[in-house]
Motif scaffolding. Structure first.
Motif, PDB file in Angstrom:
ATOM      1  N   LEU A  99      -5.546  -4.688  13.138  1.00 51.97           N
ATOM      2  CA  LEU A  99      -4.216  -5.285  13.035  1.00 51.97           C
ATOM      3  C   LEU A  99      -4.314  -6.607  12.285  1.00 51.97           C
ATOM      4  CD1 LEU A  99      -1.214  -5.611  13.738  1.00 51.97           C
ATOM      5  CD2 LEU A  99      -1.905  -6.384  16.020  1.00 51.97           C
ATOM      6  N   LEU A 100      -3.695  -6.655  11.104  1.00 55.70           N
ATOM      7  CA  LEU A 100      -3.706  -7.845  10.260  1.00 55.70           C
ATOM      8  C   LEU A 100      -2.293  -8.098   9.759  1.00 55.70           C
ATOM      9  CD1 LEU A 100      -6.747  -6.835   8.000  1.00 55.70           C
ATOM     10  CD2 LEU A 100      -6.849  -8.392   9.959  1.00 55.70           C
ATOM     11  N   ASN A 101      -2.039  -9.306   9.274  1.00 56.25           N
ATOM     12  CA  ASN A 101      -0.804  -9.453   8.512  1.00 56.25           C
ATOM     13  C   ASN A 101      -1.060  -8.967   7.089  1.00 56.25           C
ATOM     14  OD1 ASN A 101      -1.597 -11.715   6.762  1.00 56.25           O
ATOM     15  ND2 ASN A 101      -1.424 -13.014   8.579  1.00 56.25           N
ATOM     16  N   LEU A 102       0.006  -8.749   6.341  1.00 55.27           N
ATOM     17  CA  LEU A 102      -0.136  -8.092   5.039  1.00 55.27           C
ATOM     18  C   LEU A 102      -1.031  -8.885   4.093  1.00 55.27           C
ATOM     19  CD1 LEU A 102       0.610  -5.801   3.134  1.00 55.27           C
ATOM     20  CD2 LEU A 102       2.662  -7.090   2.487  1.00 55.27           C
ATOM     21  N   GLN A 103      -0.881 -10.208   4.075  1.00 54.93           N
ATOM     22  CA  GLN A 103      -1.700 -11.000   3.167  1.00 54.93           C
ATOM     23  C   GLN A 103      -3.174 -10.901   3.525  1.00 54.93           C
ATOM     24  OE1 GLN A 103      -0.648 -12.796   0.258  1.00 54.93           O
ATOM     25  NE2 GLN A 103      -2.858 -12.480   0.065  1.00 54.93           N
ATOM     26  N   GLN A 104      -3.497 -10.918   4.807  1.00 50.90           N
ATOM     27  CA  GLN A 104      -4.893 -10.771   5.229  1.00 50.90           C
ATOM     28  C   GLN A 104      -5.455  -9.426   4.786  1.00 50.90           C
ATOM     29  OE1 GLN A 104      -4.274 -11.353   9.432  1.00 50.90           O
ATOM     30  NE2 GLN A 104      -5.023 -13.460   9.400  1.00 50.90           N
ATOM     31  N   ALA A 105      -4.644  -8.375   4.896  1.00 50.94           N
ATOM     32  CA  ALA A 105      -5.105  -7.047   4.492  1.00 50.94           C
ATOM     33  C   ALA A 105      -5.366  -6.989   2.992  1.00 50.94           C
ATOM     34  CB  ALA A 105      -4.069  -5.996   4.888  1.00 50.94           C
ATOM     35  N   THR A 131      12.734  -7.438  -1.814  1.00 54.03           N
ATOM     36  CA  THR A 131      11.448  -7.553  -1.125  1.00 54.03           C
ATOM     37  C   THR A 131      10.304  -7.639  -2.131  1.00 54.03           C
ATOM     38  OG1 THR A 131      12.339  -6.286   0.737  1.00 54.03           O
ATOM     39  CG2 THR A 131       9.942  -6.477   0.590  1.00 54.03           C
ATOM     40  N   ALA A 132      10.320  -6.765  -3.134  1.00 54.49           N
ATOM     41  CA  ALA A 132       9.253  -6.742  -4.133  1.00 54.49           C
ATOM     42  C   ALA A 132       9.219  -8.020  -4.960  1.00 54.49           C
ATOM     43  CB  ALA A 132       9.419  -5.529  -5.044  1.00 54.49           C
ATOM     44  N   LEU A 133      10.378  -8.536  -5.326  1.00 54.43           N
ATOM     45  CA  LEU A 133      10.418  -9.757  -6.130  1.00 54.43           C
ATOM     46  C   LEU A 133       9.945 -10.967  -5.342  1.00 54.43           C
ATOM     47  CD1 LEU A 133      13.778  -9.189  -8.053  1.00 54.43           C
ATOM     48  CD2 LEU A 133      11.466  -9.183  -9.017  1.00 54.43           C
ATOM     49  N   ARG A 134      10.261 -11.009  -4.059  1.00 51.63           N
ATOM     50  CA  ARG A 134       9.756 -12.129  -3.254  1.00 51.63           C
ATOM     51  C   ARG A 134       8.233 -12.065  -3.153  1.00 51.63           C
ATOM     52  NH1 ARG A 134      12.691 -13.597   2.154  1.00 51.63           N
ATOM     53  NH2 ARG A 134      12.017 -15.673   1.475  1.00 51.63           N
ATOM     54  N   GLU A 135       7.684 -10.859  -3.085  1.00 57.15           N
ATOM     55  CA  GLU A 135       6.225 -10.714  -3.020  1.00 57.15           C
ATOM     56  C   GLU A 135       5.559 -11.143  -4.317  1.00 57.15           C
ATOM     57  OE1 GLU A 135       5.837  -6.926   0.095  1.00 57.15           O
ATOM     58  OE2 GLU A 135       5.611  -6.624  -2.062  1.00 57.15           O
ATOM     59  N   SER A 136       6.114 -10.696  -5.434  1.00 54.47           N
ATOM     60  CA  SER A 136       5.437 -10.910  -6.709  1.00 54.47           C
ATOM     61  C   SER A 136       5.739 -12.260  -7.333  1.00 54.47           C
ATOM     62  CB  SER A 136       5.810  -9.796  -7.700  1.00 54.47           C
ATOM     63  OG  SER A 136       7.210  -9.784  -7.937  1.00 54.47           O
ATOM     64  N   GLU A 137       6.967 -12.752  -7.160  1.00 53.26           N
ATOM     65  CA  GLU A 137       7.363 -13.990  -7.823  1.00 53.26           C
ATOM     66  C   GLU A 137       7.242 -15.220  -6.922  1.00 53.26           C
ATOM     67  OE1 GLU A 137      11.263 -13.412  -9.373  1.00 53.26           O
ATOM     68  OE2 GLU A 137      10.647 -11.882 -10.823  1.00 53.26           O
ATOM     69  N   GLU A 138       7.494 -15.031  -5.622  1.00 53.91           N
ATOM     70  CA  GLU A 138       7.476 -16.163  -4.699  1.00 53.91           C
ATOM     71  C   GLU A 138       6.259 -16.155  -3.780  1.00 53.91           C
ATOM     72  OE1 GLU A 138      11.272 -16.527  -2.665  1.00 53.91           O
ATOM     73  OE2 GLU A 138      12.207 -15.338  -4.238  1.00 53.91           O
ATOM     74  N   ASN A 139       5.431 -15.102  -3.885  1.00 50.45           N
ATOM     75  CA  ASN A 139       4.232 -14.964  -3.056  1.00 50.45           C
ATOM     76  C   ASN A 139       4.571 -14.953  -1.559  1.00 50.45           C
ATOM     77  OD1 ASN A 139       1.438 -14.543  -3.107  1.00 50.45           O
ATOM     78  ND2 ASN A 139       1.025 -16.677  -2.575  1.00 50.45           N
ATOM     79  N   VAL A 140       5.715 -14.355  -1.229  1.00 52.12           N
ATOM     80  CA  VAL A 140       6.144 -14.225   0.168  1.00 52.12           C
ATOM     81  C   VAL A 140       5.769 -12.831   0.645  1.00 52.12           C
ATOM     82  CG1 VAL A 140       8.102 -14.257   1.764  1.00 52.12           C
ATOM     83  CG2 VAL A 140       8.018 -15.873  -0.153  1.00 52.12           C
ATOM     84  N   ARG A 141       4.587 -12.719   1.240  1.00 50.07           N
ATOM     85  CA  ARG A 141       4.101 -11.424   1.714  1.00 50.07           C
ATOM     86  C   ARG A 141       4.116 -11.433   3.238  1.00 50.07           C
ATOM     87  NH1 ARG A 141       0.580 -12.459  -2.743  1.00 50.07           N
ATOM     88  NH2 ARG A 141       0.997 -11.008  -4.471  1.00 50.07           N
ATOM     89  N   SER A 142       5.212 -10.967   3.780  1.00 48.33           N
ATOM     90  CA  SER A 142       5.371 -10.925   5.227  1.00 48.33           C
ATOM     91  C   SER A 142       5.351  -9.475   5.691  1.00 48.33           C
ATOM     92  CB  SER A 142       6.701 -11.575   5.642  1.00 48.33           C
ATOM     93  OG  SER A 142       6.749 -12.930   5.240  1.00 48.33           O
TER      94      SER A 142
END
Length: 422
Positions: A99-105, A131-142
Motif C-alpha cells: 500500500l503506497l500513495n501514487l507518487q511513491q509507487a 485529473t490528467a492535466l493536474r498530474e502532468s502540468e501541476e505535478n499533483v499526483r494524489s
C-alpha cells in the motif's frame, strides 16, 4: 542522456497531456454537466500527515465509519486516507499487500506509469482530462496504489477513504489496484464530506488489473453532502480465470452522480460482477451503470442493480454488455421501486452482439410498493411508514457477493440505516 525507459516515460506523459488538453472542455456523454471552474483547487500539502486514524476528529471518525472505514482498523488489512488532495495516512497491516500513495509507487516502480491511463482514457471527458492535466502540468499526483502479492489471499479488506473537508473545492484522485497472479484482494473504499461542507466536486479515476487466477472485490460506499457533484471514472482489465466483483452503495442525497465503470474481460474464463444499490433522496440526479466488454473465450459479466427513488430524485440505471466473440455470457438485471410521484427511475439496458454463438440477456422491473403488502403489515400492528420502510429494506437487501462475512453484515447494516425513516 536519458535512458530508453526514461525517454518512453517522458513521451508517454507528453502524449497523455496533449490528449487531455484537447478534452478539457469535453462534456461527458451521459449525465448532467458540471462547470469545473466553479471549484477551487487545493495543493497536495494542504493537510499534514497523521500518525494514526485516531488523530482525526471524533466527528470525522463517525463519518468515516458510515462508509465502512474503521479508525481502529479492526478486521482490516490496511488503511489509506486522502483529505482534499493530501495523502495524509497509509498503513499496511500485512506483508501480503503493498500500500503506497501514487507518487511513491511511481518512484519505486518504473512500470506503474505504463499502467496509468490504459483502462481509463485521459481524454474520455473533461473530468479525466482535469485529473490528467493536474498530474502532468501541476505535478499533483494524489491517490493510492494497492497490490496483492502473487499467491496470497486476504481475509480482511484494505480500507481507503477519499474525504473532502473544505467547501467548494475539487478533489481529483488516481488509483491503481492490482491483484497479482492467483492472489485475492478485498478493498472497501468510502467517500464522504465533512459536516460543514455542502458543495464540492469529486473526480475519482480508478484503474484495476486482475492478473491470471486473481480476484478483486471492490466495494465503494458513498455518503456525500446534498450539493456535491460526483464523477467516478473506473476501468478494469480481467485476465485468464480472473474475477472482479464491484459493489456500489449510495446511502445519502447527492446533487449529481455519474458513474459507468467498464470491465474488459480479455482473459479466458474471465468474469466480472457489478452489484449496485441506490437510494435516491431529495433532488438527487443519479446516472449509474456498468459495462462489460467480453472478448475472452468463456468470459462472462453480470450487472445487477436495485434502485429506490424518493422525493424528487431521478435515477438512470444503465447496463451495457458487448459480446465480441462466441462462447461468452452476460446478463443485466434492474429492479426499481418508486416511492414518490415526483421521482422517477429509468432502466436503460443495452445488449451488443458482435458475434454468433453467445448469450446475452436482460430483465427490468420498475414499480411502486404493492398496496396489499402495506395492508398485510399494517393489519399486524405496523404503521404505514414502518411497513414501507420494512418493504424497502427487504427490497434493497442483496447478497453482497465476495465480501468476508463480517464486512458483508456491516455493509447490510449501512443499507438499512440509509432507508431508515422512509
Amino acid at each position: 542522456m536519458l535512458k530508453q525507459k526514461d525517454l518512453e516515460d517522458v513521451l508517454n506523459v507528453r502524449n497523455v497531456s496533449q490528449k487531455a488538453a484537447k478534452a478539457k472542455d469535453k462534456k461527458a456523454a451521459i449525465g448532467t454537466d458540471v462547470t469545473i471552474e466553479n471549484y477551487s483547487e487545493e495543493t497536495i500539502d494542504a493537510y499534514d500527515v497523521i500518525d494514526s486514524l485516531d488523530d482525526v476528529s471524533k466527528s470525522t471518525q463517525d463519518t468515516l465509519l458510515k462508509v465502512g472505514v474503521d479508525s481502529d482498523e479492526t478486521n482490516r488489512a490496511g488503511s489509506f486516507l486522502q483529505v482534499g488532495q493530501s495523502n495524509i495516512f497509509q498503513d499496511s497491516l500485512t506483508g501480503d499487500v503493498e500500500l503506497l500513495n501514487l507518487q511513491q509507487a511511481l518512484d519505486k516502480y518504473n512500470w506503474v506509469s505504463d499502467l496509468m491511463w490504459t483502462t481509463v482514457q485521459a481524454d474520455a471527458d473533461k473530468y479525466t482530462a482535469k485529473t490528467a492535466l493536474r498530474e502532468s502540468e501541476e505535478n499533483v499526483r494524489s491517490g493510492y496504489f494497492i497490490r496483492s502479492k502473487p499467491g496470497t489471499k486476504q481475509t480482511f479488506p484494505v480500507q481507503a477513504c477519499m474525504f473532502i473537508a473544505d467547501q467548494d473545492v475539487i478533489q481529483t484522485t488516481h488509483n491503481i489496484i492490482i491483484a497479482e497472479e492467483n492472489s485475492e484482494l478485498h478493498l472497501i473504499t468510502g467517500c464522504a464530506t465533512g459536516d460543514d461542507v455542502s458543495s464540492a466536486l469529486h473526480v475519482g479515476v480508478s484503474e484495476l488489473f486482475v492478473k491470471p487466477g486473481g480476484k478483486i472485490t471492490f466495494t465503494m460506499i458513498h455518503n456525500w453532502a446534498e450539493q456535491v457533484e460526483v464523477r467516478p471514472r473506473t476501468g478494469i482489465k480481467v485476465e485468464d480465470n480472473g474475477t472482479f466483483i464491484n459493489n456500489y452503495i449510495l446511502t445519502s442525497p447527492v446533487h449529481s452522480l455519474q458513474s459507468y465503470p467498464t470491465a474488459h474481460c480479455v482473459g479466458k474464463n474471465s468474469r466480472a460482477l457489478f452489484q449496485t444499490i441506490l437510494n435516491g433522496q431529495k433532488d438527487s440526479y443519479i446516472d449509474s451503470g456498468a459495462r462489460g466488454i467480453l472478448s475472452g473465450d468463456g468470459a462472462s459479466t453480470e450487472v445487477i442493480s436495485r434502485a429506490v427513488s424518493n422525493d424528487e430524485s431521478k435515477i438512470y440505471a444503465r447496463g451495457h454488455l458487448a459480446g465480441e466473440r462466441p462462447n461468452v455470457k452476460g446478463h443485466l438485471e434492474c429492479n426499481g421501486l418508486v416511492l414518490s410521484d415526483d421521482s422517477s427511475i429509468y432502466a436503460v439496458p443495452e445488449l451488443e452482439a458482435n458475434s454468433s454463438g453467445l448469450e446475452l440477456s436482460h430483465e427490468a422491473a420498475v414499480g411502486k410498493i404493492d398496496e396489499d403488502e402495506i395492508y398485510y403489515l399494517t393489519s399486524r400492528g405496523l404503521t404505514e411508514e414502518e411497513a414501507a420502510a420494512m418493504i424497502v429494506r427487504g427490497f434493497l437487501s442483496m447478497d453482497i457477493t465476495g465480501l468476508p462475512p463480517a464486512l458483508a453484515k456491516s455493509t447490510q447494516e449501512m443499507i438499512d440505516m440509509s432507508v431508515k425513516g422512509i
